[in-house]
Design a protein around this motif. Sequence first.
Motif, mmCIF file in Angstrom:
data_model
loop_
_atom_site.group_PDB
_atom_site.id
_atom_site.type_symbol
_atom_site.label_atom_id
_atom_site.label_comp_id
_atom_site.label_asym_id
_atom_site.label_seq_id
_atom_site.Cartn_x
_atom_site.Cartn_y
_atom_site.Cartn_z
ATOM 1 N N GLU A 383 0.836 -1.208 0.000
ATOM 2 C CA GLU A 383 0.000 0.000 0.000
ATOM 3 C C GLU A 383 0.871 1.258 0.000
ATOM 4 O O GLU A 383 0.622 2.209 -0.760
ATOM 5 N N THR A 384 1.904 1.259 0.834
ATOM 6 C CA THR A 384 2.820 2.403 0.878
ATOM 7 C C THR A 384 3.499 2.607 -0.470
ATOM 8 O O THR A 384 3.624 3.738 -0.964
ATOM 9 N N LEU A 430 -9.597 -9.350 -6.984
ATOM 10 C CA LEU A 430 -9.198 -7.984 -7.332
ATOM 11 C C LEU A 430 -7.780 -7.944 -7.882
ATOM 12 O O LEU A 430 -7.493 -7.241 -8.855
ATOM 13 N N LEU A 431 -6.889 -8.709 -7.267
ATOM 14 C CA LEU A 431 -5.508 -8.731 -7.753
ATOM 15 C C LEU A 431 -5.423 -9.322 -9.157
ATOM 16 O O LEU A 431 -4.667 -8.849 -10.007
ATOM 17 N N LEU A 432 -6.193 -10.369 -9.398
ATOM 18 C CA LEU A 432 -6.132 -11.024 -10.703
ATOM 19 C C LEU A 432 -6.726 -10.164 -11.810
ATOM 20 O O LEU A 432 -6.368 -10.321 -12.980
ATOM 21 N N GLU A 433 -7.647 -9.277 -11.447
ATOM 22 C CA GLU A 433 -8.277 -8.421 -12.455
ATOM 23 C C GLU A 433 -7.402 -7.239 -12.851
ATOM 24 O O GLU A 433 -7.656 -6.582 -13.864
ATOM 25 N N GLU A 439 -0.100 0.257 -14.592
ATOM 26 C CA GLU A 439 0.365 1.558 -15.068
ATOM 27 C C GLU A 439 -0.644 2.654 -14.724
ATOM 28 O O GLU A 439 -1.850 2.441 -14.764
ATOM 29 N N GLY A 440 -0.119 3.819 -14.423
ATOM 30 C CA GLY A 440 -0.959 4.977 -14.169
ATOM 31 C C GLY A 440 -1.287 5.144 -12.703
ATOM 32 O O GLY A 440 -1.501 4.165 -11.985
ATOM 33 N N PRO A 441 -1.322 6.388 -12.228
ATOM 34 C CA PRO A 441 -1.607 6.641 -10.808
ATOM 35 C C PRO A 441 -3.005 6.199 -10.394
ATOM 36 O O PRO A 441 -3.225 5.816 -9.244
ATOM 37 N N GLY A 442 -3.964 6.230 -11.330
ATOM 38 C CA GLY A 442 -5.327 5.844 -10.981
ATOM 39 C C GLY A 442 -5.410 4.390 -10.545
ATOM 40 O O GLY A 442 -6.032 4.061 -9.526
ATOM 41 N N ILE A 443 -4.779 3.511 -11.307
ATOM 42 C CA ILE A 443 -4.805 2.086 -10.974
ATOM 43 C C ILE A 443 -4.063 1.828 -9.672
ATOM 44 O O ILE A 443 -4.513 1.058 -8.818
ATOM 45 N N GLU A 449 -6.119 1.540 -2.162
ATOM 46 C CA GLU A 449 -7.363 1.577 -1.393
ATOM 47 C C GLU A 449 -7.866 0.162 -1.106
ATOM 48 O O GLU A 449 -8.336 -0.129 0.004
ATOM 49 N N ASP A 450 -7.763 -0.729 -2.088
ATOM 50 C CA ASP A 450 -8.164 -2.124 -1.867
ATOM 51 C C ASP A 450 -7.317 -2.767 -0.768
ATOM 52 O O ASP A 450 -7.832 -3.510 0.079
#
Length: 494
Positions: A383-384, A430-433, A439-443, A449-450
Amino acid sequence: MSQARAQGDASTAARDFYADLMSTTQGSRAIMLAERERWLRSVTIEGREEQLFEFEMLLRGVERYFHLHNSVVDAHERPLVTRDFHEELEDVRDAIHRAIRIGRRLLDPDSDSKRVFRKYVESQLADDRVRSAFIEEELVQETPQESLFVLREAFEALRNLIDHLLKLPVCSLNLFTDVGNLALREIVLNRYFRPFRSLEFRIEYDRLRSVRVLDLLASQPADVRPGFSTAFLALFRLLHYLSYVAQEGDEAPPRRVRVVLALVRSEAVSLVGYLRHELAMQVGPKRLKAAGLRAARDIAKETNRIAREVLPAQEDAETGPSMKAAAAFTALFRAQIVALVEALAPGAATAEDTFAQLVSQEAMAQRLRKDLWVFGQLCRATETAMHSEDVPAAEAALSSLKSFLSYFQDGSYQLLRYSDYEPFDRFTGLLLELPWPPEGPGIRHRLAEDLRLFTPTLESTFTSVSRRVLLQGRTFDRKEAEALRDRFLAPAHR
């Protein structure tokens, strides 16, 4: 590394080997059984998975009991056509009665009441066209609840029929066989509860509750692991069946234990066939082939001895043979588990109390507690990393987490209680999806958060395991846990 290849790695990193293996044994019914599992998770009664196990065990047992090769009937001692099957019908009646009670518990009370009222309305309808529409709609069995209600209702009718048949002076072979055909039809035609295949496993209750066996299987090559996993699952399930038969010295067991023992005998024979014709053919090393054939020989020999010498003895004494047979079967299957462990790891199963060590509840709780702590540590570190601008470090942290998840799925996940599966399964999904690399800050922020939301689940499960009676007075070995964490932790986070 190309994105396609990386996604392939990600899709296998956290795969549950045992879930895949069980799905393979279920064949075309896997999708329907997955729907039934979702229903089971919505059931709120205590011990729901164990209730379902007993229910399906009784269904299997009833179906097998009418096959006289599985029962204690000796055709050589007395011709079957002259035999009175009162005793056998009473055994079946008790098994069906118990199944009805469990089915009532598994059904939601409100839903059950509505279906009972619907049956009443149906019986009052004067227009047969409308009544036929009601019946057809019910028999479609669109949901597990409807399927269970239909089966329970059929068993109630069958129980009443058996009650009347037991009043006859003699219950002939033809009558016994006809009752068996009626019972078999209801089980076979039921959409969601049709559990009579041998060597077909369920994620709800078929798990290898042994740290040493799980670790040993995880280290095996691809041509060995599936076959031996199936053999261990079958042996542990047989022991699970036998836990429903009172051991020698206990109070007299109910009549249905003879039905359970018929099931044990039937599935032991199926396991012998599997060991001889599949496992021995699949594995490469000759010593493992020999181990499979040796286990098949020993199980076949002892099963025949129990059926020939133990079960028929003192048939007028209702409980003695059943308890002795259960004790003999239990000793047999435990010995075969130890023998297969020794075959996979020579010298690993030589102690007198090897089986007790293999299934040590304390060892399982300690392993699960340690792995849950490490899981939480890795989630926090990942997470960090997801919040940082260092993309390579974030990818390395996520890769470490996925590596640990594979390790966790092969071991401690199998030791979780069924009620704990859902949040772990959801997080794994969630990890597999996730696209790989993320890539990208959104992902990355979504993943962070997950991870933040899942970490409390790990902490609460860790606390729950730590409070088990088995671990009272057992200090958490933090040094050992940190060493395990450091095996997986990305270098930048150590």
